[in-house]
Structures are given as structure tokens and as C-alpha cells.
Design a protein around this motif. Structure first.
Motif, PDB file in Angstrom:
ATOM      1  N   VAL A 148      97.972 103.033   8.347  1.00  0.00           N
ATOM      2  CA  VAL A 148      97.456 101.948   8.535  1.00  0.00           C
ATOM      3  C   VAL A 148      98.539 100.815   9.272  1.00  0.00           C
ATOM      4  CG1 VAL A 148      96.685  99.617   7.635  1.00  0.00           C
ATOM      5  CG2 VAL A 148      95.455 101.791   7.231  1.00  0.00           C
ATOM      6  N   LEU A 149      98.587 100.448  10.321  1.00  0.00           N
ATOM      7  CA  LEU A 149      99.628  99.398  11.052  1.00  0.00           C
ATOM      8  C   LEU A 149      99.209  98.021  10.594  1.00  0.00           C
ATOM      9  CD1 LEU A 149      99.417 102.482  12.596  1.00  0.00           C
ATOM     10  CD2 LEU A 149      99.884 101.197  14.572  1.00  0.00           C
ATOM     11  N   THR A 150     100.435  97.620  10.071  1.00  0.00           N
ATOM     12  CA  THR A 150     100.647  96.227   9.789  1.00  0.00           C
ATOM     13  C   THR A 150     100.529  95.204  11.202  1.00  0.00           C
ATOM     14  OG1 THR A 150     101.860  96.565   7.772  1.00  0.00           O
ATOM     15  CG2 THR A 150     101.741  94.366   8.602  1.00  0.00           C
ATOM     16  N   GLY A 151      99.698  94.512  11.239  1.00  0.00           N
ATOM     17  CA  GLY A 151      99.619  93.466  12.567  1.00  0.00           C
ATOM     18  C   GLY A 151      98.716  94.056  13.677  1.00  0.00           C
ATOM     19  N   ALA A 152      98.275  95.460  13.449  1.00  0.00           N
ATOM     20  CA  ALA A 152      97.081  95.951  14.464  1.00  0.00           C
ATOM     21  C   ALA A 152      95.810  95.470  14.410  1.00  0.00           C
ATOM     22  CB  ALA A 152      97.108  97.590  14.268  1.00  0.00           C
ATOM     23  N   GLU A 153      95.359  95.219  15.504  1.00  0.00           N
ATOM     24  CA  GLU A 153      93.937  94.825  15.720  1.00  0.00           C
ATOM     25  C   GLU A 153      93.016  96.008  16.175  1.00  0.00           C
ATOM     26  OE1 GLU A 153      92.583  92.240  14.036  1.00  0.00           O
ATOM     27  OE2 GLU A 153      93.140  90.299  15.356  1.00  0.00           O
ATOM     28  N   HIS A 154      91.818  96.017  16.581  1.00  0.00           N
ATOM     29  CA  HIS A 154      90.999  96.819  17.099  1.00  0.00           C
ATOM     30  C   HIS A 154      91.521  97.502  18.219  1.00  0.00           C
ATOM     31  CE1 HIS A 154      87.564  99.440  17.012  1.00  0.00           C
ATOM     32  NE2 HIS A 154      86.995  98.936  17.847  1.00  0.00           N
ATOM     33  N   GLN A 155      92.035  96.874  19.232  1.00  0.00           N
ATOM     34  CA  GLN A 155      92.393  97.349  20.604  1.00  0.00           C
ATOM     35  C   GLN A 155      93.959  97.530  20.609  1.00  0.00           C
ATOM     36  OE1 GLN A 155      90.213  98.291  22.581  1.00  0.00           O
ATOM     37  NE2 GLN A 155      88.277  97.185  22.015  1.00  0.00           N
ATOM     38  N   SER A 156      94.603  97.594  19.510  1.00  0.00           N
ATOM     39  CA  SER A 156      96.127  97.874  19.516  1.00  0.00           C
ATOM     40  C   SER A 156      96.545  99.313  20.049  1.00  0.00           C
ATOM     41  CB  SER A 156      96.489  97.705  18.156  1.00  0.00           C
ATOM     42  OG  SER A 156      96.607  96.178  17.974  1.00  0.00           O
ATOM     43  N   SER A 157      95.583 100.211  20.063  1.00  0.00           N
ATOM     44  CA  SER A 157      95.896 101.595  20.446  1.00  0.00           C
ATOM     45  C   SER A 157      95.511 101.800  21.997  1.00  0.00           C
ATOM     46  CB  SER A 157      95.291 102.714  19.459  1.00  0.00           C
ATOM     47  OG  SER A 157      93.829 102.512  19.748  1.00  0.00           O
ATOM     48  N   THR A 158      95.027 100.705  22.512  1.00  0.00           N
ATOM     49  CA  THR A 158      94.687 100.767  23.961  1.00  0.00           C
ATOM     50  C   THR A 158      95.417 100.061  24.860  1.00  0.00           C
ATOM     51  OG1 THR A 158      93.194  99.062  23.930  1.00  0.00           O
ATOM     52  CG2 THR A 158      92.399 100.767  23.248  1.00  0.00           C
ATOM     53  N   ASP A 159      95.282  99.874  26.099  1.00  0.00           N
ATOM     54  CA  ASP A 159      96.050  99.261  26.949  1.00  0.00           C
ATOM     55  C   ASP A 159      95.668  97.631  27.134  1.00  0.00           C
ATOM     56  OD1 ASP A 159      96.989 101.621  27.758  1.00  0.00           O
ATOM     57  OD2 ASP A 159      95.698 101.806  29.604  1.00  0.00           O
ATOM     58  N   LEU A 173      97.554  93.926  28.810  1.00  0.00           N
ATOM     59  CA  LEU A 173      96.859  93.093  29.975  1.00  0.00           C
ATOM     60  C   LEU A 173      96.770  91.868  29.769  1.00  0.00           C
ATOM     61  CD1 LEU A 173      94.436  95.852  31.319  1.00  0.00           C
ATOM     62  CD2 LEU A 173      96.876  95.593  32.129  1.00  0.00           C
ATOM     63  N   ALA A 174      97.226  91.209  28.373  1.00  0.00           N
ATOM     64  CA  ALA A 174      97.149  89.722  28.050  1.00  0.00           C
ATOM     65  C   ALA A 174      97.804  88.726  29.178  1.00  0.00           C
ATOM     66  CB  ALA A 174      97.875  89.704  26.559  1.00  0.00           C
ATOM     67  N   GLY A 175      98.894  89.250  29.659  1.00  0.00           N
ATOM     68  CA  GLY A 175      99.507  88.234  30.642  1.00  0.00           C
ATOM     69  C   GLY A 175      98.828  88.077  32.068  1.00  0.00           C
ATOM     70  N   PRO A 176      98.393  89.307  32.481  1.00  0.00           N
ATOM     71  CA  PRO A 176      97.778  89.313  33.840  1.00  0.00           C
ATOM     72  C   PRO A 176      96.161  88.499  33.360  1.00  0.00           C
ATOM     73  CG  PRO A 176      98.454  91.236  33.561  1.00  0.00           C
ATOM     74  CD  PRO A 176      98.880  90.520  32.394  1.00  0.00           C
ATOM     75  N   LEU A 177      95.705  88.489  32.432  1.00  0.00           N
ATOM     76  CA  LEU A 177      94.531  87.874  31.923  1.00  0.00           C
ATOM     77  C   LEU A 177      94.527  86.541  31.426  1.00  0.00           C
ATOM     78  CD1 LEU A 177      92.444  90.922  30.326  1.00  0.00           C
ATOM     79  CD2 LEU A 177      92.184  90.009  32.633  1.00  0.00           C
ATOM     80  N   GLY A 178      96.090  86.140  31.461  1.00  0.00           N
ATOM     81  CA  GLY A 178      96.271  84.694  31.241  1.00  0.00           C
ATOM     82  C   GLY A 178      95.884  84.318  29.647  1.00  0.00           C
ATOM     83  N   ILE A 179      95.872  85.427  28.748  1.00  0.00           N
ATOM     84  CA  ILE A 179      95.720  85.193  27.262  1.00  0.00           C
ATOM     85  C   ILE A 179      96.863  85.176  26.525  1.00  0.00           C
ATOM     86  CG2 ILE A 179      94.536  86.367  25.280  1.00  0.00           C
ATOM     87  CD1 ILE A 179      92.580  87.438  27.396  1.00  0.00           C
ATOM     88  N   ARG A 180      96.946  84.038  25.583  1.00  0.00           N
ATOM     89  CA  ARG A 180      98.073  83.836  24.796  1.00  0.00           C
ATOM     90  C   ARG A 180      98.061  84.643  23.633  1.00  0.00           C
ATOM     91  NH1 ARG A 180     100.940  79.382  24.563  1.00  0.00           N
ATOM     92  NH2 ARG A 180      99.487  78.195  25.730  1.00  0.00           N
ATOM     93  N   PRO A 181      99.115  85.441  23.201  1.00  0.00           N
ATOM     94  CA  PRO A 181      99.366  86.220  22.326  1.00  0.00           C
ATOM     95  C   PRO A 181      99.215  85.581  20.889  1.00  0.00           C
ATOM     96  CG  PRO A 181     100.931  86.840  23.809  1.00  0.00           C
ATOM     97  CD  PRO A 181     100.529  85.551  24.308  1.00  0.00           C
ATOM     98  N   ALA A 182      98.532  86.329  19.913  1.00  0.00           N
ATOM     99  CA  ALA A 182      98.228  85.434  18.524  1.00  0.00           C
ATOM    100  C   ALA A 182      99.648  85.771  17.820  1.00  0.00           C
ATOM    101  CB  ALA A 182      97.005  86.114  17.918  1.00  0.00           C
ATOM    102  N   PRO A 183      99.818  85.002  16.951  1.00  0.00           N
ATOM    103  CA  PRO A 183     101.106  84.998  15.871  1.00  0.00           C
ATOM    104  C   PRO A 183     100.674  86.025  14.964  1.00  0.00           C
ATOM    105  CG  PRO A 183      99.862  82.945  15.340  1.00  0.00           C
ATOM    106  CD  PRO A 183      99.419  83.512  16.674  1.00  0.00           C
ATOM    107  N   GLY A 184     101.613  86.813  14.670  1.00  0.00           N
ATOM    108  CA  GLY A 184     101.710  87.801  13.592  1.00  0.00           C
ATOM    109  C   GLY A 184     100.869  89.021  13.755  1.00  0.00           C
ATOM    110  N   VAL A 185     100.597  89.480  15.178  1.00  0.00           N
ATOM    111  CA  VAL A 185      99.830  90.484  15.481  1.00  0.00           C
ATOM    112  C   VAL A 185     101.071  91.313  16.517  1.00  0.00           C
ATOM    113  CG1 VAL A 185      98.073  91.248  17.194  1.00  0.00           C
ATOM    114  CG2 VAL A 185      97.553  89.352  15.568  1.00  0.00           C
ATOM    115  N   LEU A 186     100.374  92.573  16.086  1.00  0.00           N
ATOM    116  CA  LEU A 186     101.634  93.533  17.219  1.00  0.00           C
ATOM    117  C   LEU A 186     101.499  93.284  18.719  1.00  0.00           C
ATOM    118  CD1 LEU A 186     100.790  97.100  15.918  1.00  0.00           C
ATOM    119  CD2 LEU A 186     102.862  95.881  15.475  1.00  0.00           C
ATOM    120  N   SER A 187     102.580  93.114  19.090  1.00  0.00           N
ATOM    121  CA  SER A 187     102.584  92.891  20.620  1.00  0.00           C
ATOM    122  C   SER A 187     102.012  94.439  21.455  1.00  0.00           C
ATOM    123  CB  SER A 187     104.010  92.847  21.155  1.00  0.00           C
ATOM    124  OG  SER A 187     104.783  94.116  21.080  1.00  0.00           O
ATOM    125  N   GLY A 188     101.411  93.913  22.561  1.00  0.00           N
ATOM    126  CA  GLY A 188     100.780  95.196  23.304  1.00  0.00           C
ATOM    127  C   GLY A 188     101.966  96.351  23.664  1.00  0.00           C
TER     128      GLY A 188
END
Length: 385
Positions: free
Chosen positions: A308-319, A323-338
Motif C-alpha cells: 500500500v502506497l501512502t498518498g496514492a490514488e486510483h490512477q497513481s500507477s498510470t501516466d 499529465l496534470a500540468g498540460p491539462l491545467g489541473i492543480r496538484p492536491a496536497p498530501g498526494v503523491l506527485s506524478g
């Protein structure tokens, strides 16, 4: 059926569950950031340059499970593999039309519809394969997601000396371009709330995988590279569930990984001894929201790991978090970076495969590592949420 999870980097709308249609972004996701330009996927970590090519296969022995008007099953298979060729045209991440349909269906607005098609990959298109007696890894993406969303993992494995066969399960993603240019959309999405939908999907995917394994020797010129005694499968979300279902049905697949997928396969009550690894978000801690891993863990009698990966979400193992930056999406605090999610996924997937397909000792899989402090080994050291 699992409800849709909020994705790490604010990619809520791209994080469809194993069997759920996407929902609008949460109100607390925060204001969008200004979209950045196209990104290049992380550089592969292995010693080999990477080539890639696409096969289109048709199974005439069964009708398509989703399009009742089609009496054959058409599949797109993307192959990644080691090559000696370092220069050449890089393979496209997806087509402009696939990008458009994916963004529209995911309700991503405010960015050009071709944004995903401008993501830069590392693999050389149609490069000549090289090597001998290479293990084969089959990859299966999450529901509604094209195979391209696991490209960074596929490229990394190929650079480490694996042949990777990624399957687009037709009509189960928002967009799959077929051999004649037709774009197959998600017909399966129309029935994803039906009783028994999850088991139906994973059994269909298991049939897809077995067919691809049957066809590779005659349909790909580079198939002589493959050591067919060393085959594993990994998948994300329902693709991970399909890995377990495939292993139960097809003896050629000798090891498997489920990346954050609720499982549906029927495992023999006498136990199942093939090596298997669960790796996912905190939802999957023992006694957590998803109890399918608790159930199956008891029936896995061979080598097994539950990470189990602390800070992971459902899509953390994907690309997708990449792609958050190109999609204009702000990273959420406390969550693994891409970038960190990609590093952890690549590292632990490769360690598992090196151990079970290459017989290389992997101390990393024996317990916690200070270098990867987000990774918890369950069930012994996991608590409930």
C-alpha cells in the motif's frame, strides 16, 4: 461496484473506477492552473533503447462481447521492446481524435482537445527489435482508459529487457483506433452498473489475453525474441483484476500484478500458488473500503506481496498524474506527485518481474525501504483507515 475516486493530481474526472462512469470534478478540487506545454514521459531507467509497434488482431472464434452486430473480436496490441536504434521518429502517445474523445468523455474542459496527443514518448516507432530469450509482460489498462495511459511503465520495462504487449480492449475505453481507421468508443460504459458486470469484463479480458498469446508467434516478426516460458501480466484497476482472472485460466501466465483493482476472479478454494502482488492506494489496506484483496489474500498460497502506497490514488500507477500540468489541473496536497507515483510503480513492478521472470534476488521486496518510505507491506504492518 466501487464509486469513482478523486485522483491524486486533481484528475478526478479521468479516474473512472473499475466499472463506473466518470463524474464531474469535486467542488474542493481548487481552481485550475494555467495549462503548461506538452511533456515528455519520464526517461526509461534501463540500459536499452526502446522500440514500439502496433498489431491489429482479429479473433474469428468469438463474437465481440459489447457490439452485438459484430461476430468477431478486433483488438489493438501495442508492443514495446529493446532495440539498438536510438534515433528515429518517436511513437505518438495517442491520436488527436483519441485525445478529443478521452477529454470530452472525461469532462475535461479549458484545454485544446488534442492535448493528450501531444505528449512525447521515448520509444522509436517501428524500430527493429533486438535481444534473445526475453520475458514477456502483458499489460491491461483500467476501464475507460486506453492502453497509452500505461506507456511510461511499458517503456521502462522494455528498457530493462522485457517485451511488453499492451492490449486495448475494444469498446471498453473512450477511444480505440482500429486497423481501418475506425474509432471504437466505449460501448461497455452503457452497462457498467449491471449486476455481474465486473466478472464479465475480467473474463472477457482473460479471453483477449489468451488470444493475443496464441497469435503473437505468427503475427509479429519479432516474436522469436520471446521466451514463452516466462510470461507475466500486470494491470491497473479492472486490468489488474483481469491479471488474476487470466492467471487462473491460462497456465502460460506464471506471475501477476494488480495495481489498485477490485478483484472478481474465482480462485480455487484449495488455493492458488502462482506468484502475485497487490500494489495500490490506502483504500486497499486490510479491512478498508475494498475487501476483495482481504478475500483473495487468504487463497493465494504461493509467493505473494500486498503493498500500500501512502498518498496514492486510483490512477497513481498510470501516466495520468504526469499529465496534470498540460491539462491545467492543480496538484492536491498530501498526494503523491506524478513523478513519484511513476517512480514507485516502475521500481516495484520491475523488482517483482525481475524476481519471478529473471530469477534475480530482490531485497526490495522483503520489507520496508527508507528510500521508498511511502510503501507499506501488508497485512502485517497495515492498519485500517
Amino acid at each position: 461496484m466501487r464509486q469513482l475516486l478523486a485522483v491524486a493530481a486533481g484528475l478526478v474526472v479521468l479516474a473512472a473506477s473499475a466499472c463506473s462512469a466518470p463524474a464531474p470534478p469535486r467542488a474542493d478540487a481548487g481552481p485550475p492552473v494555467t495549462p503548461t506545454g506538452p511533456i515528455t514521459l519520464p526517461t526509461p531507467t534501463g540500459p536499452h533503447p526502446v522500440g514500439t509497434t502496433v498489431l491489429y488482431l482479429t479473433d474469428t472464434s468469438r463474437p465481440d462481447p459489447w457490439d452485438l452486430d459484430v461476430d468477431v473480436r478486433e483488438l489493438k496490441v501495442t508492443l514495446w521492446y529493446p532495440t539498438r536504434q536510438r534515433d528515429g521518429q518517436r511513437a505518438p502517445y495517442m491520436t488527436a481524435k483519441e485525445s478529443e474523445l478521452t477529454l470530452k468523455s472525461s469532462r475535461i474542459v479549458g484545454v485544446p482537445y488534442d492535448t493528450l496527443s501531444r505528449t512525447r514518448t521515448n520509444a522509436v516507432k517501428d524500430a527493429a527489435p533486438s535481444g534473445r530469450k526475453l520475458p514477456l509482460v502483458v499489460l491491461s489498462p483500467g476501464f475507460t482508459k486506453p492502453m497509452s495511459t500505461l506507456t511510461s511503465l511499458a517503456e521502462d520495462l522494455a528498457s530493462r529487457g522485457y517485451v511488453v504487449a499492451g492490449i486495448d480492449h475494444t469498446y471498453e475505453s473512450y477511444a480505440t483506433t482500429l486497423s481501418d481507421g475506425r474509432v471504437a468508443e466505449c460501448l461497455a460504459c452503457e452497462g457498467d452498473t449491471d449486476p455481474g458486470f465486473g466478472p464479465r469484463v475480467v473474463q472477457g479480458r482473460a479471453a483477449d489475453v489468451s488470444f493475443v498469446l496464441d497469435e503473437l508467434p505468427s503475427k509479429w516478426d519479432g516474436s522469436g525474441l520471446i521466451d514463452r516460458s516466462r510470461i507475466a501480466m500486470a494491470g491497473q484497476s479492472i486490468g489488474g483484476a483481469a491479471a488474476l482472472a487470466t492467471m487462473v485460466k491460462d497456465p502460460r501466465v506464471r506471475a501477476g500484478i494488480d495495481m489498485d483493482g477490485t478483484t472478481y476472479a474465482r480462485i480455487p478454494r484449495s488455493g492458488f500458488a502462482k506468484p502475485f502482488m497487490f500494489v495500490g492506494s490506502p483504500e486497499h489496506v486490510p479491512g478498508g473500503r475494498d475487501t476483495s484483496w482481504d478475500r483473495d489474500w487468504k487463497l493465494l498460497t504461493g509467493w505473494k506481496r500486498w503493498l500500500v502506497l501512502t498518498g496514492a490514488e486510483h490512477q497513481s500507477s498510470t501516466d495520468l498524474p504526469l499529465l496534470a500540468g498540460p491539462l491545467g489541473i492543480r496538484p492536491a496536497p498530501g498526494v503523491l506527485s506524478g513523478a513519484r507515483g511513476s517512480e514507485l510503480t516502475r521500481t516495484y513492478v520491475a523488482a517483482f518481474l525481475d524476481r519471478h521472470l529473471k530469477s534475480r534476488p530482490q531485497p526490495l521486496l522483503e520489507g520496508p525501504s527508507p528510500r521508498y518510505s511511502e510503501v507499506t507491506f501488508c497485512p502485517a504492518t497495515c492498519g485500517t483507515p
